[in-house]
Motif scaffolding. Structure first.
Motif, mmCIF file in Angstrom:
data_model
loop_
_atom_site.group_PDB
_atom_site.id
_atom_site.type_symbol
_atom_site.label_atom_id
_atom_site.label_comp_id
_atom_site.label_asym_id
_atom_site.label_seq_id
_atom_site.Cartn_x
_atom_site.Cartn_y
_atom_site.Cartn_z
ATOM 1 N N GLN A 163 -4.225 7.550 23.481
ATOM 2 C CA GLN A 163 -3.732 8.112 22.229
ATOM 3 C C GLN A 163 -2.315 7.612 21.952
ATOM 4 N N LYS A 164 -2.028 7.328 20.683
ATOM 5 C CA LYS A 164 -0.681 6.930 20.300
ATOM 6 C C LYS A 164 -0.308 7.622 18.998
ATOM 7 N N ALA A 165 0.982 7.847 18.823
ATOM 8 C CA ALA A 165 1.489 8.519 17.625
ATOM 9 C C ALA A 165 2.122 7.498 16.689
ATOM 10 N N LEU A 166 1.874 7.650 15.385
ATOM 11 C CA LEU A 166 2.429 6.762 14.370
ATOM 12 C C LEU A 166 3.010 7.592 13.234
ATOM 13 N N ILE A 167 3.962 7.024 12.529
ATOM 14 C CA ILE A 167 4.573 7.697 11.388
ATOM 15 C C ILE A 167 4.026 7.088 10.097
ATOM 16 N N THR A 168 3.561 7.952 9.201
ATOM 17 C CA THR A 168 3.048 7.503 7.915
ATOM 18 C C THR A 168 3.437 8.509 6.839
ATOM 19 N N GLU A 213 -10.589 14.106 10.419
ATOM 20 C CA GLU A 213 -10.188 14.112 11.825
ATOM 21 C C GLU A 213 -11.379 13.775 12.706
ATOM 22 N N GLY A 214 -11.187 12.855 13.644
ATOM 23 C CA GLY A 214 -12.251 12.435 14.544
ATOM 24 C C GLY A 214 -13.044 11.243 14.055
ATOM 25 N N ALA A 215 -12.777 10.757 12.839
ATOM 26 C CA ALA A 215 -13.520 9.628 12.276
ATOM 27 C C ALA A 215 -13.115 8.317 12.931
ATOM 28 N N ILE A 226 -9.745 5.378 16.155
ATOM 29 C CA ILE A 226 -10.158 6.763 15.943
ATOM 30 C C ILE A 226 -8.968 7.505 15.358
ATOM 31 N N TYR A 227 -9.205 8.238 14.286
ATOM 32 C CA TYR A 227 -8.133 9.023 13.676
ATOM 33 C C TYR A 227 -8.236 10.462 14.182
ATOM 34 N N GLU A 228 -7.149 10.973 14.782
ATOM 35 C CA GLU A 228 -7.198 12.294 15.399
ATOM 36 C C GLU A 228 -6.310 13.324 14.701
ATOM 37 N N GLY A 229 -5.849 13.009 13.501
ATOM 38 C CA GLY A 229 -5.172 14.011 12.688
ATOM 39 C C GLY A 229 -3.661 14.043 12.827
ATOM 40 N N LEU A 239 4.667 12.114 8.097
ATOM 41 C CA LEU A 239 3.685 12.671 9.019
ATOM 42 C C LEU A 239 3.637 11.859 10.314
ATOM 43 N N ARG A 240 3.608 12.568 11.424
ATOM 44 C CA ARG A 240 3.368 11.933 12.722
ATOM 45 C C ARG A 240 1.888 12.159 13.034
ATOM 46 N N VAL A 241 1.077 11.075 12.966
ATOM 47 C CA VAL A 241 -0.373 11.196 13.149
ATOM 48 C C VAL A 241 -0.782 10.561 14.478
ATOM 49 N N LEU A 242 -1.936 10.989 14.970
ATOM 50 C CA LEU A 242 -2.435 10.517 16.257
ATOM 51 C C LEU A 242 -3.663 9.636 16.060
#
Length: 246
Positions: A163-168, A213-215, A226-229, A239-242
């Motif tokens: 898992q990694k965190a990104l800013i968007t 989430e989960g797609a 995988i997008y984890e929300g 937003l910091r998304v996983l």
């Protein structure tokens, strides 16, 4: 298009056979575009999409259910490991090399699923009906002598990527793709509008679409993730998304 019509007729035939006879039926391996068409059809039988392991992109449609058929059914998919006989003298083998050698045997692409490369070995997911032929016939990839054998799927494929965190700025599809692959917003929008982006197997041509989430998001010729929300909102309102990137 005639090919699309033939595909839809074939899927309807398989679903109807499963429903009317109470038996499991299955397709050959489907591309993302074909999976998208299938998911949009109204069919009499339930179905699942199976690739041999979690994360596989090419998948078969398995029509039926325990309630409909009275028993459970394993997907008719085998995993074949293709390895150099002598690593010391082996060339560096790529996905294209493995696929080219298989196609050189006269095998249709539709009976072959994903090929996962780990080290200098290829793990091929294929219909179990063709596995024996591949094992007995495949002796060389490029100029490297190889052996093929039935194998358990590699654990590296079954496990989710880290898992990694990104800013968007938002959960918009174009914004998340830009963050994952370090693209400009216009580059992401071009990929989406040109029909190269799929969300959980469905074609998406809307840049502003929200990703569930989960797609699993697949971008042709770029990659999958995988997008984890949303993890949290930053002090600047972003937003910091996983995500988990394959």
């Amino acid at each position: 298009m005639q090919e699309d019509s033939l595909f839809k007729n074939r899927m309807t035939e398989l679903a109807s056979r499963a429903y009317e006879r109470g038996i499991w039926t299955s397709s050959e391996f489907l591309s993302l575009a074909e999976q998208d068409m299938l998911l949009r059809l109204s069919l009499p039988s339930p179905f699942t999409l199976e690739g041999g392991a979690e994360g596989c992109e090419r998948r078969i449609a398995l029509f039926g259910s325990e309630e409909l058929c009275g028993w459970t059914e394993e997907p008719p998919i085998a995993c074949v490991k293709i390895s150099p006989v002598n690593d010391k003298f082996a060339e560096k083998l790529t996905h294209r090399d493995f696929l080219g050698a298989l196609m050189g045997l006269g095998i249709r692409r539709e009976v072959l699923g994903d090929i996962v490369i780990l080290g200098n070995r290829g793990y091929l997911f294929c219909l179990d009906s063709i596995a024996g032929y591949i094992i007995s016939s495949l002796g060389e990839v490029r100029r490297t002598t190889v052996k093929a054998e039935v194998s358990a799927p590699p654990t590296q494929l079954s496990e989710k990527p880290p898992q990694k965190a990104l800013i968007t700025a938002s959960e918009r599809l174009d914004g998340v793709i830009s963050a994952v692959y370090k693209l400009s917003r216009s580059q992401s929008q071009e990929l989406i509008s040109s029909g190269k982006t799929y969300i959980s197997g469905r074609l998406c041509e809307t840049a502003g679409a929200q990703i569930p989430e989960g797609a699993i998001v697949s971008v042709r010729s770029v990659g999958r993730f995988i997008y984890e929300g949303i993890e949290r909102e930053t002090k600047k309102g972003r937003l910091r998304v996983l995500v988990r990137v394959y």
